[in-house]
Design an enzyme around this catalytic site. Structure first.
Site, short mmCIF file in Angstrom:
data_model
loop_
_atom_site.label_atom_id
_atom_site.label_comp_id
_atom_site.label_asym_id
_atom_site.label_seq_id
_atom_site.Cartn_x
_atom_site.Cartn_y
_atom_site.Cartn_z
N CYS A 383 0.82 -1.26 0.01
CA CYS A 383 -0.12 0.12 0.02
C CYS A 383 0.77 1.25 -0.19
O CYS A 383 1.55 1.52 -1.17
CB CYS A 383 -0.91 -0.01 1.23
N MET A 386 3.88 0.53 -1.72
CA MET A 386 4.15 0.64 -3.00
C MET A 386 4.19 2.25 -3.66
O MET A 386 4.91 2.48 -4.69
CB MET A 386 2.89 0.08 -3.70
N HIS A 516 -3.57 -4.83 0.53
CA HIS A 516 -3.04 -5.46 1.46
C HIS A 516 -3.22 -6.67 1.67
O HIS A 516 -3.90 -7.45 2.34
CB HIS A 516 -3.62 -4.85 2.91
N GLU A 518 -1.73 -8.96 3.29
CA GLU A 518 -1.49 -9.84 4.59
C GLU A 518 -2.98 -9.89 5.13
O GLU A 518 -3.10 -10.81 5.98
CB GLU A 518 -0.81 -8.54 5.42
N1 GLN Z 1 -2.01 6.78 2.95
C1 GLN Z 1 -1.98 6.08 1.61
C2 GLN Z 1 -3.42 6.18 1.03
O1 GLN Z 1 -4.24 6.60 1.82
C3 GLN Z 1 -1.71 4.56 2.03
C4 GLN Z 1 -2.80 3.93 2.79
C5 GLN Z 1 -2.13 2.57 3.32
O2 GLN Z 1 -1.12 2.32 3.13
N2 GLN Z 1 -3.03 1.91 3.72
O3 GLN Z 1 -3.54 6.02 -0.09
#
Ligand code: GLN
Length: 557
Positions: A383, A386, A516, A518
């Site tokens: 997330c 990336m 995610h 996980e």
């Molecule tokens: N803050 C980032 C977003 O809102 C990543 C969110 C996350 O890692 N769950 O896109």
């Protein structure tokens, strides 16, 4: 439907969630369809707006609920996707009842905690069980008996025995038995008081489960049975073990599964516990080992990354390896005169940048990604991780101040930007892109190999984000070598073509996912990207740098 209610006493943070999930695993291993419900007596509607530093991670379900981390334990131990409505909070219950009152549903009545609030609680518990098609529903009441806020929930579960009958309901009370080193004694008094408090609201436990350092001697369990009026043989110890996956085995050995069968009048069955036995064997005597650095923000609070740690464990089990974690505080990596990536990463076999929100530690995470790219260290970006990888790539090809608009609204190159669907969003509760969304994996990519679909295909992963790779930059980034390995499949107006995953082709393992994975990883089925990441880290450790990680199992469900 049979109901098992789990309450807790003496102190919080006893590991009630793991005990509940482990009991579920024992019934699941007997072939029953089991689901679990978590009651959180706080007024928040969900856990989405709470601090991970205090409550641990926010677990995201398939339906897109932002829940307490115990829901993750249930999904992992029970190997199921819990249905919508499996995390009940005071806020949800009151919101519903008040809405109904305004709509005139209770016309002419005085709306009260009993029966209106308690009826709504019971309705929700039953509905969660029905939605899961469960034969056994385990309901864990968060908090500690004696808390003011849990009273309506205790009253509701008290009534459920009245409604459903003794043979269909079982109360388990979990307490703590401290060991006093000075007098070399296990002390049962707090347990006695806790059960007395539970009785004062009309619930007599059928089973007492105690947390303690060690397995309690029989003299102590007999004493507890006597003072709490539970039948002999209905006191169990959930003693400290080196890994949570030992808990189901420890409880089965003491006869907890049998006690539940007897209470419900179920046929005695032999549970299949092979998953747990295998996991414990590898965790205790691992044939191999790797060390993974997690460059994050909450490095002093492992529960903030619970599912992530669990999926690394699962990936380890799938590779016959123990995964050691090295926590790296990302903020430190960006400080003047602070730690350098060389200091922190020289001895690790892989670098993981997890999900997160807010600007703290961002520059350090970018450094971690750069180090992984340049030094060819396996990298997994989840997330935010990336998005970090994309920002790093952009900066490396000359877009110097590239950033996410989450961190720098005035950046000339906002390579990560708010998703269009987020533009009109007001408020922060439950408004992200949440839950299961499909990802179209592109043929021939490493990601496709990882998921066991070399020709490409669609997989489902959980999401929780507001930002995405800015479509305006995709061409430039991919021309410069970044591979987009997954996208959101075309759906009317709903973000078709959104970048779901990226990778670097000339690298032992450099993979980033907007989702995610996980949250879908299970002890019996490691998440494919995690499994591949650990395989690559093992290959690095064994000096087989460029070996493509072997991927066998099919990925998505
Ligand atoms: N803050 C980032 C977003 O809102 C990543 C969110 C996350 O890692 N769950 O896109």
């Amino acid at each position: 439907m049979k109901y098992i209610f789990v309450t807790g006493g003496v102190v919080s943070s006893l590991g009630k969630g793991v005990a509940t999930a482990s009991l579920g695993a024992l019934m699941r291993a007997r072939g029953y369809r089991v689901t679990a419900v978590k009651i959180d007596p706080y007024i928040n509607i969900d856990a989405g707006t709470m601090r991970p530093y205090e409550h641990g991670e926010v677990f995201v379900t398939a339906s897109g609920a932002e829940t307490d981390l115990d829901l993750g334990n249930y999904e992992r131990f029970l190997d199921l996707d819990v249905p919508e409505g499996s995390n009940i909070t005071t806020g949800q219950v009151y919101l519903d009842v008040i809405r109904k009152e305004r709509a005139g549903d209770y016309l002419s009545q005085t709306v009260q905690v009993i029966p209106h609030i308690t009826d709504e609680i019971k309705r929700r518990v039953r509905e969660a069980g029905e939605k899961a098609g469960a034969e056994i529903v385990i309901v864990e009441v968060g908090g500690t008996v004696g808390d003011i806020e849990s009273l309506p929930f205790l009253e509701a579960i008290r009534q459920l025995r009245f409604d459903e009958g003794v043979e269909n309901t079982l109360y388990i009370h979990l307490t703590l038995v401290p060991y006093l080193g000075t007098s070399h004694e296990f002390k049962t008094k707090p347990t006695q008081h806790s059960v007395a408090t539970l009785r004062s609201v009309g619930i007599s436990p059928d089973v007492v489960m105690v947390r303690s350092k060690e397995r309690l001697p029989e003299s102590i369990t007999r004493k507890i049975a006597l003072f709490t009026s539970v039948m002999p043989g209905r006191v169990f110890t959930s003693y400290d073990v080196s890994h949570v996956y030992e808990v189901p085995l420890a409880l089965e050995e003491q006869g907890l599964g049998k006690a539940v069968e007897t209470h419900f009048g179920l046929e005695a069955m032999h549970p299949n516990l092979a998953v747990w036995q295998n996991a414990v064997k590898i965790l205790r005597t691992p044939p191999k080992e790797v060390t993974i650095a997690i460059a994050g923000k909450y490095t002093a609070m492992p529960d903030a990354y619970l599912s992530l740690l669990e999926s690394l464990t699962h990936a380890g089990i799938a590779n016959d390896a123990r995964v050691n974690i090295k926590w790296v505080n990302a903020e430190e990596l960006a400080e003047e005169g602070g730690a350098t990536p060389e200091d922190r990463f020289a001895d690790v076999d892989g670098i993981l940048v997890p999900g997160g929100f807010g600007i703290r530690g961002i520059e350090g995470k970018i450094r971690a990604a750069r180090y992984a790219r340049e030094r060819r260290v396996p990298y997994l970006g989840i997330c935010l991780g990336m998005q970090i990888a994309v920002i790093e790539h952009a900066r490396s090809i000359g877009l110097e101040r590239a950033n996410s608009s989450e961190f720098d609204e005035y950046s000339p190159h906002r390579v990560i930007d708010l998703m269009p669907e987020q533009l009109e969003v007001q408020g922060l509760g439950g408004t992200m892109r949440l839950g299961d969304w499909p990802m179209e994996v592109r043929a021939g990519t490493r990601l496709a190999a990882l998921y066991g679909i070399p020709q490409g295909g669609t997989v489902m992963e959980r999401h929780r984000h507001r930002y995405e790779v800015n479509p305006a930059y995709v061409r430039q980034l991919t021309d410069a070598g970044l591979v987009v390995s997954g996208v959101t499949p075309g759906m009317e107006g709903r973000g078709a073509g959104l970048v779901e995953a990226v990778e670097l082709p000339d690298h032992p393992f450099f993979v980033g996912l907007q989702s995610h994975p996980e949250f879908k990883s299970r002890p019996m089925r490691a998440s494919p990207p995690f499994k591949g990441f650990i395989a690559a880290a093992l290959a690095r450790r064994e000096g087989r740098q460029d070996v493509t990680p072997s991927v066998t199992s099919a990925a998505s469900s």
